[in-house]
Design a protein around this motif. Structure first.
Motif, short mmCIF file in Angstrom:
data_model
loop_
_atom_site.label_atom_id
_atom_site.label_comp_id
_atom_site.label_asym_id
_atom_site.label_seq_id
_atom_site.Cartn_x
_atom_site.Cartn_y
_atom_site.Cartn_z
N SER A 257 0.83 -1.20 0.00
CA SER A 257 0.00 0.00 0.00
C SER A 257 0.86 1.26 0.00
N GLU A 258 1.92 1.25 0.80
CA GLU A 258 2.81 2.40 0.86
C GLU A 258 3.56 2.60 -0.46
N LYS A 259 3.96 1.50 -1.08
CA LYS A 259 4.63 1.61 -2.38
C LYS A 259 3.69 2.21 -3.41
N GLY B 27 3.60 5.80 -3.40
CA GLY B 27 4.80 6.47 -3.89
C GLY B 27 6.00 6.40 -2.97
N ALA B 28 5.90 5.66 -1.88
CA ALA B 28 7.04 5.54 -0.96
C ALA B 28 8.10 4.64 -1.57
N SER B 29 9.35 4.88 -1.23
CA SER B 29 10.42 4.01 -1.71
C SER B 29 10.28 2.65 -1.03
N ARG C 162 9.84 0.03 6.23
CA ARG C 162 9.98 0.62 7.56
C ARG C 162 8.62 0.99 8.14
N ILE C 163 7.79 1.64 7.32
CA ILE C 163 6.46 2.04 7.77
C ILE C 163 5.61 0.81 8.10
#
Length: 63
Positions: free
Chosen positions: A23-25, A28-30, A36-37
Protein backbone atom coordinates in the motif's frame (compact mmCIF):
# COMPACT_ATOMS: atom_id res chain seq x y z
CA UNK A 1 16.57 -11.09 18.20
CA UNK A 2 18.91 -9.11 16.01
CA UNK A 3 17.83 -5.96 14.24
CA UNK A 4 15.90 -6.86 11.11
CA UNK A 5 15.19 -10.44 12.22
CA UNK A 6 11.51 -11.12 11.57
CA UNK A 7 11.49 -14.78 12.68
CA UNK A 8 9.57 -14.17 15.91
CA UNK A 9 6.63 -12.50 14.16
CA UNK A 10 3.50 -14.52 13.50
CA UNK A 11 2.38 -15.35 9.98
CA UNK A 12 -0.51 -12.94 10.44
CA UNK A 13 1.84 -10.10 11.37
CA UNK A 14 4.04 -10.88 8.35
CA UNK A 15 0.99 -10.81 6.04
CA UNK A 16 -0.16 -7.51 7.55
CA UNK A 17 3.29 -5.98 7.04
CA UNK A 18 3.36 -7.16 3.42
CA UNK A 19 -0.04 -5.60 2.73
CA UNK A 20 0.93 -2.32 4.36
CA UNK A 21 4.22 -2.29 2.47
CA UNK A 22 2.47 -2.74 -0.88
CA UNK A 23 0.00 0.00 0.00
CA UNK A 24 2.81 2.40 0.86
CA UNK A 25 4.63 1.61 -2.38
CA UNK A 26 1.41 2.34 -4.30
CA UNK A 27 1.30 5.73 -2.57
CA UNK A 28 4.80 6.47 -3.89
CA UNK A 29 7.04 5.54 -0.96
CA UNK A 30 10.42 4.01 -1.71
CA UNK A 31 10.70 0.27 -1.04
CA UNK A 32 12.90 0.87 2.01
CA UNK A 33 10.55 3.48 3.46
CA UNK A 34 7.52 1.31 2.72
CA UNK A 35 9.06 -1.61 4.61
CA UNK A 36 9.98 0.62 7.56
CA UNK A 37 6.46 2.04 7.77
CA UNK A 38 4.91 -1.43 7.46
CA UNK A 39 6.86 -2.96 10.34
CA UNK A 40 6.48 0.16 12.49
CA UNK A 41 2.72 -0.10 12.02
CA UNK A 42 2.66 -3.81 12.92
CA UNK A 43 4.76 -3.06 16.01
CA UNK A 44 2.44 -0.23 17.01
CA UNK A 45 -0.65 -2.41 16.78
CA UNK A 46 0.71 -5.69 18.15
CA UNK A 47 3.71 -4.75 20.26
CA UNK A 48 6.27 -6.27 17.91
CA UNK A 49 7.39 -9.86 17.59
CA UNK A 50 6.97 -10.61 21.28
CA UNK A 51 5.22 -13.85 22.14
CA UNK A 52 4.78 -13.02 25.83
CA UNK A 53 3.30 -10.14 27.78
CA UNK A 54 4.73 -6.68 28.17
CA UNK A 55 6.79 -7.63 31.20
CA UNK A 56 4.83 -5.33 33.47
CA UNK A 57 3.00 -6.65 36.48
CA UNK A 58 -0.67 -5.81 36.96
CA UNK A 59 -1.38 -3.00 39.38
CA UNK A 60 -2.01 -4.35 42.87
CA UNK A 61 -5.15 -2.76 44.34
CA UNK A 62 -5.31 -4.91 47.50
CA UNK A 63 -3.73 -2.30 49.82
Amino acid sequence: MTQGDKSSYTDKQKRQAAQIEESEKARGASPRTAERIAWATVNKHDGGGKKSGSGRKPHDTSH
